[in-house]
Design an enzyme around this catalytic site. Structure first.
Site, short mmCIF file in Angstrom:
data_model
loop_
_atom_site.label_atom_id
_atom_site.label_comp_id
_atom_site.label_asym_id
_atom_site.label_seq_id
_atom_site.Cartn_x
_atom_site.Cartn_y
_atom_site.Cartn_z
N ASP A 136 0.89 -1.13 -0.07
CA ASP A 136 0.07 -0.04 0.03
C ASP A 136 0.92 1.33 -0.07
OD1 ASP A 136 -2.45 -1.37 0.07
OD2 ASP A 136 -2.63 -1.22 2.42
N ARG A 187 -1.19 -0.54 -8.71
CA ARG A 187 -2.59 -0.28 -8.30
C ARG A 187 -2.91 1.35 -8.39
NH1 ARG A 187 -3.89 -1.22 -2.18
NH2 ARG A 187 -4.33 -3.28 -2.80
P1 FDA Z 1 -13.97 9.55 -5.05
O1 FDA Z 1 -13.21 9.96 -3.71
O2 FDA Z 1 -13.91 10.62 -6.24
O3 FDA Z 1 -15.32 8.68 -4.74
C1 FDA Z 1 -16.29 8.48 -5.92
C2 FDA Z 1 -17.55 7.84 -5.29
O4 FDA Z 1 -17.24 6.68 -4.48
C3 FDA Z 1 -18.18 8.82 -4.17
O5 FDA Z 1 -19.18 9.69 -4.68
C4 FDA Z 1 -18.87 7.72 -3.22
O6 FDA Z 1 -20.26 7.24 -3.83
C5 FDA Z 1 -17.79 6.36 -3.28
N1 FDA Z 1 -17.14 6.63 -2.11
C6 FDA Z 1 -15.84 6.85 -2.02
N2 FDA Z 1 -15.16 6.65 -0.75
C7 FDA Z 1 -16.32 6.28 -0.08
C8 FDA Z 1 -16.28 5.80 1.33
N3 FDA Z 1 -15.32 5.93 2.03
N4 FDA Z 1 -17.61 5.42 1.86
C9 FDA Z 1 -18.70 5.51 0.99
N5 FDA Z 1 -18.53 5.66 -0.27
C10 FDA Z 1 -17.28 6.36 -0.80
N6 FDA Z 1 -5.07 5.35 -0.78
C11 FDA Z 1 -3.81 5.59 -0.60
O7 FDA Z 1 -3.43 6.70 -0.45
N7 FDA Z 1 -2.91 4.22 -0.61
C12 FDA Z 1 -3.32 3.08 -0.67
O8 FDA Z 1 -2.73 2.39 -0.70
C13 FDA Z 1 -4.85 2.95 -1.11
N8 FDA Z 1 -5.31 1.64 -1.19
C14 FDA Z 1 -6.51 1.42 -1.84
C15 FDA Z 1 -7.07 0.21 -2.44
C16 FDA Z 1 -8.07 0.12 -2.85
C17 FDA Z 1 -8.69 -1.20 -3.31
C18 FDA Z 1 -9.01 1.25 -2.96
C19 FDA Z 1 -10.30 1.22 -3.67
C20 FDA Z 1 -8.76 2.41 -2.38
C21 FDA Z 1 -7.44 2.57 -1.97
N9 FDA Z 1 -6.92 3.80 -1.66
C22 FDA Z 1 -5.68 4.07 -1.10
C23 FDA Z 1 -8.09 5.05 -1.24
C24 FDA Z 1 -8.22 5.95 -2.50
O9 FDA Z 1 -6.89 6.65 -2.54
C25 FDA Z 1 -9.30 6.79 -2.27
O10 FDA Z 1 -9.07 7.64 -0.84
C26 FDA Z 1 -10.71 6.27 -2.17
O11 FDA Z 1 -10.44 5.04 -3.00
C27 FDA Z 1 -11.86 7.15 -2.40
O12 FDA Z 1 -11.50 7.45 -3.82
P2 FDA Z 1 -12.44 7.06 -5.01
O13 FDA Z 1 -11.40 6.63 -6.14
O14 FDA Z 1 -13.26 6.27 -4.73
O15 FDA Z 1 -13.16 8.40 -5.50
#
Ligand code: FDA
Length: 313
Positions: A136, A187
């Protein structure tokens, strides 16, 4: 702007010992307690049970034993032994052989060379059993060292190893070129940490634009990349870009967090996309949980509602 303030607010709260003590007492108490929405439980057995349920829904998993920032070598070595046990338990259980870990949990704040040794030990046990181990990415304080350690072990021949890049960091597009040229599995995420303007995009639109640019490079030139997001728009763009470039759905995967957008996870899997769910578990769930609240403050209502329900029951 608002999003970054809220992210920062929850990161500050994540460091509060009082809040952590309070939350730890109530957050996991029952299957309906609030933290269970995002965390599979406190033990490896809880995580394996959650993984089995996800497999039944046609989803893949990666397990993350929560624990960040160990502060001495004894703790780092203990965490390494825990990982060796986890690898064993996963083999016995028959679930996906895929784990995610944070290098601060293996001693990166204490000693870089020992962290390399600890990670090597985990890989030497995990790789022959067919595991994939993902590092990560933590805050920018760790980016250089995480990538250096990854590359050290890669050069030693460890191929069951991959890493994460955060679209929010301005440097990531450069890092991506390097990782692609080595053949490393990446990732892609937006980035969960609050970072300074000098090194990171602050506006959601800029982060999204960087994510899209990196997604396009990964799909076209990457090595079985993971597009990790719950963002419908980014997912749709990924599907379209892959189709336009003749990249079939078996050559990349979507990844999402446990408990987030379960509808979308199932829908993509039903459409033959590979979807891997990140399953966190362990006693030290509080900082992870607070990052999830920071991403979507509406989740606070969910916590309050479940606390009120517990109060009444
Ligand atoms: P965005 O924040 O724009 O959200 C898009 C939509 O997703 C929202 O409108 C909502 O519907 C939904 N959503 C997002 N987050 C939500 C939540 N917490 N609860 C409910 N709904 C939510 N980061 C990092 O810095 N280091 C890492 O190693 C990782 N590893 C990692 C693994 C995996 C499998 C995932 C999916 C994510 C990570 N992350 C991470 C976290 C990543 O950086 C980010 O903060 C979150 O995925 C939220 O961003 P989105 O891409 O979903 O988009």
């Amino acid at each position: 702007m608002l999003a970054s303030i809220s992210k920062h607010f929850f990161h500050v709260l994540a460091r509060s010992r009082t809040l952590q003590g309070l939350a730890s007492r109530v957050g996991m108490r029952k299957p309906t307690s609030f933290a269970r929405r995002f965390i599979a439980g406190e033990t490896i057995d809880d995580a394996i049970a959650a993984a089995r349920a996800l497999h039944e829904r046609g989803l893949l998993v990666t397990l993350d034993h929560l624990g960040e920032n160990v502060t001495n070598l004894a703790e780092a070595d203990a965490a390494t032994r825990d990982y060796l046990g986890i690898v064993e338990a996963i083999v016995q259980s028959g679930i996906d052989r895929n784990i995610s870990l944070k290098l601060s949990g293996l001693g990166l704040d204490v000693d870089k060379a020992r962290t390399v040794d600890n990670l090597r030990q985990v890989l030497e046990r995990a790789e022959p059993a067919g595991f994939f181990v993902r590092l990560d990415m933590e805050s920018s304080h760790y980016t250089d060292r995480t990538l250096e350690i990854m590359e050290t072990l890669w050069q030693e021949g460890h191929r069951g190893l991959g890493v994460v890049l955060q679209a929010a960091l301005r440097r990531s597009e450069r890092d991506l070129q390097r990782l692609n040229s080595l053949g490393v599995r990446v990732r892609l995420v937006k980035g969960a940490y609050t970072e300074a303007r000098s090194i990171a995009y602050q506006k959601k639109a800029d982060v999204d634009a960087a994510f899209e640019r990196m997604m396009k490079v990964l799909i076209a030139e990457g090595h079985y990349p993971a597009i990790a997001t719950h963002d419908d728009v980014m997912i749709e763009k990924t599907r379209r870009w892959a189709a336009q470039h003749g990249v079939t759905p078996d050559r990349f995967e979507f990844q999402m967090l446990y408990g987030v957008r379960r509808d979308l996870q199932s829908r993509l899997a039903a459409n033959n996309y590979r979807v891997r769910v990140y399953v966190p578990y362990g006693r030290q769930w509080f900082p992870y949980f607070m990052r999830r609240l920071g991403e979507r403050p509406a989740n606070l209502w969910f916590v309050i509602r479940s606390l009120l329900r517990e109060e009444r029951s």
